[in-house]
Write a protein that holds these residues in place. Sequence first.
Motif, mmCIF file in Angstrom:
data_model
loop_
_atom_site.group_PDB
_atom_site.id
_atom_site.type_symbol
_atom_site.label_atom_id
_atom_site.label_comp_id
_atom_site.label_asym_id
_atom_site.label_seq_id
_atom_site.Cartn_x
_atom_site.Cartn_y
_atom_site.Cartn_z
ATOM 1 N N LYS A 4 0.848 -1.177 0.000
ATOM 2 C CA LYS A 4 0.000 0.000 0.000
ATOM 3 C C LYS A 4 0.892 1.237 0.000
ATOM 4 N N TRP A 33 -2.042 0.922 -4.746
ATOM 5 C CA TRP A 33 -1.312 -0.329 -4.547
ATOM 6 C C TRP A 33 -0.175 -0.368 -5.548
ATOM 7 N N LYS A 45 -6.087 -3.376 -5.747
ATOM 8 C CA LYS A 45 -5.062 -4.332 -5.326
ATOM 9 C C LYS A 45 -4.889 -5.452 -6.351
#
Length: 119
Positions: A4, A33, A45
Amino acid sequence: MPRKAYECSACNEVHKFHHEAERCCQPDVGEVWLCDICEEAHEDKNDATDCCANSVKAKGVDTVRCPNCYRDQDLIRHAFEIEVAGHCSECNPHYSIDDTFKIDDLISQHLEDVAFGLA
């Protein structure tokens, strides 16, 4: 595994820490991400996870020949598809649910190994 990071919404610069992004231009900060391989920022993600999965070359093996279509494949995704299901996605893109999970798990493990310098 993607990490992150925090993106300044004014200048789009990516920062490792939330407080760095807040101080950058004093705007709102968005979460992104980062791809393990190229460190490109993605909003999702899964996009970061799949970013370089198709472009990572198989190490230690020049090519793997698909026994179904006889194409020589050099991408790690195709090598794992052939290993698990016996064919590549170029000649037959359909896999069982179990095979899909196995392929994705092998790719994830390989990408983690590449990120940590183990592969």
